[in-house]
Each structure stands twice: as structure tokens, then as C-alpha cells.
Design a protein around this motif. Structure first.
Motif, short mmCIF file in Angstrom:
data_model
loop_
_atom_site.label_atom_id
_atom_site.label_comp_id
_atom_site.label_asym_id
_atom_site.label_seq_id
_atom_site.Cartn_x
_atom_site.Cartn_y
_atom_site.Cartn_z
N PRO A 24 73.38 48.54 82.93
CA PRO A 24 72.32 47.90 82.15
C PRO A 24 71.35 48.96 81.66
O PRO A 24 71.12 49.97 82.33
N PRO A 25 70.81 48.76 80.47
CA PRO A 25 69.86 49.76 79.96
C PRO A 25 68.63 49.82 80.84
O PRO A 25 68.22 48.80 81.41
N PRO A 26 68.05 51.00 80.97
CA PRO A 26 66.85 51.11 81.80
C PRO A 26 65.72 50.31 81.17
O PRO A 26 65.65 50.14 79.97
N LEU A 27 64.84 49.83 82.02
CA LEU A 27 63.70 49.07 81.52
C LEU A 27 62.79 49.99 80.72
O LEU A 27 62.53 51.13 81.11
N GLU A 32 51.84 51.51 76.50
CA GLU A 32 50.85 52.57 76.48
C GLU A 32 51.51 53.95 76.60
O GLU A 32 50.96 54.94 76.13
N GLU A 33 52.66 54.01 77.23
CA GLU A 33 53.32 55.29 77.43
C GLU A 33 53.88 55.86 76.13
O GLU A 33 54.20 57.03 76.06
N PHE A 34 54.01 55.03 75.10
CA PHE A 34 54.54 55.50 73.83
C PHE A 34 53.44 55.97 72.88
O PHE A 34 53.74 56.53 71.84
N PHE A 65 55.41 64.65 74.44
CA PHE A 65 56.45 64.80 73.42
C PHE A 65 57.80 65.11 74.07
O PHE A 65 58.83 64.57 73.68
N GLN A 66 57.79 65.98 75.06
CA GLN A 66 59.05 66.32 75.75
C GLN A 66 59.63 65.11 76.47
O GLN A 66 60.85 64.88 76.43
N ILE A 72 64.43 59.35 74.20
CA ILE A 72 65.20 59.03 73.00
C ILE A 72 66.63 59.51 73.13
O ILE A 72 67.58 58.80 72.79
N SER A 73 66.82 60.72 73.66
CA SER A 73 68.19 61.23 73.77
C SER A 73 69.01 60.49 74.81
O SER A 73 70.24 60.51 74.76
N SER A 74 68.35 59.79 75.74
CA SER A 74 69.09 59.04 76.76
C SER A 74 69.32 57.58 76.38
O SER A 74 69.93 56.84 77.13
N MET A 75 68.85 57.17 75.21
CA MET A 75 69.02 55.78 74.79
C MET A 75 70.49 55.50 74.53
O MET A 75 71.21 56.33 73.98
N PRO A 76 70.95 54.30 74.92
CA PRO A 76 72.36 53.97 74.68
C PRO A 76 72.64 53.84 73.20
O PRO A 76 71.87 53.26 72.45
N GLY A 77 73.76 54.42 72.77
CA GLY A 77 74.19 54.32 71.38
C GLY A 77 73.55 55.32 70.45
O GLY A 77 73.78 55.26 69.24
N ILE A 78 72.77 56.24 70.97
CA ILE A 78 72.07 57.19 70.09
C ILE A 78 73.06 58.12 69.39
O ILE A 78 72.81 58.58 68.29
#
Length: 117
Positions: A24-27, A32-34, A65-66, A72-78
Motif C-alpha cells: 500500500p502507498p505510504p500515508l 503543512e509539511e509540503f 527541498f531534499q 517525489i522519487s519514491s512515489m509509486p508510478g513516478i
């Protein structure tokens, strides 16, 4: 007779595709973190006050930023191209269409009694 119809309809189904990742994708983190705006605001305030804390706040922004790049690089389907996404979408729509057709066929067999109120 009904069993041959069932066998025929199951042959019409496309072969199941191998599942990609079943994890399952991580929550998602809190909204606020974005947001980078509070850090940018802090940098501007530090610069207006000629504060020495500006380097610390700049490092916080850099770290944020890091973190976002890693997320973003760990998102599924990227790594899936738009063409592959369209193909997957088309396959899924075809599966839904086929399953809906089968459902309608099963409903028309009148094997199930639907109580009417």
C-alpha cells in the motif's frame, strides 16, 4: 448448459496482469509539511533584521527541498511514462467493461432472487 455458458464467459476474460507492487502507498505527510512559504517568510524576516539566523533557516529550506525530492522519487508510478499510464488506464477500463458485461449476464440468468419491497 449453464456450466458451458459459464466456462465460455470465463474464457472471454482477459488474462490477469501481474500485479506491480502490492505494497500500500505510504500515508501522505500532513499538508503543512509540503509548504515552503513559512521558511521563505522566516528567511525574509531574518534578512530584514540583519539576523545571523538566516544561514540556519536557509539550511532548513535546503533540507526541506531534499526531503521533498526523496518523497517525489519514491512515489509509486513516478517512473512510468505517460504512454504506459494511458495503456494501463485503457486495460483497466477494458477490464471494468468486461466485468460489467459479465455481471449483466449473470443478473439475466435469474439464478438470484432479488427481494422486492
Amino acid at each position: 448448459m449453464a456450466s458451458s455458458g459459464t466456462a465460455r464467459t470465463t474464457e472471454e476474460l482477459p488474462p490477469p496482469e501481474p500485479p506491480a507492487e502490492q505494497k500500500p502507498p505510504p500515508l501522505p505527510p500532513a499538508q503543512e509539511e509540503f509548504s515552503f512559504l513559512p521558511l521563505v517568510h522566516d528567511i525574509i524576516k531574518c534578512m530584514d533584521k540583519d539576523s545571523q539566523d538566516v544561514h540556519q533557516v536557509l539550511n532548513e529550506l535546503k533540507n526541506k527541498f531534499q526531503e521533498m525530492r526523496k518523497l517525489i522519487s519514491s512515489m509509486p508510478g513516478i517512473g512510468v511514462s505517460p504512454e504506459q499510464q494511458q495503456q494501463q488506464l485503457q486495460n483497466l477500463r477494458e477490464q471494468v467493461r468486461t466485468k460489467n458485461e459479465l455481471l449483466q449476464k449473470y443478473k439475466s440468468l435469474c439464478m438470484f432472487e432479488i427481494p422486492k419491497e
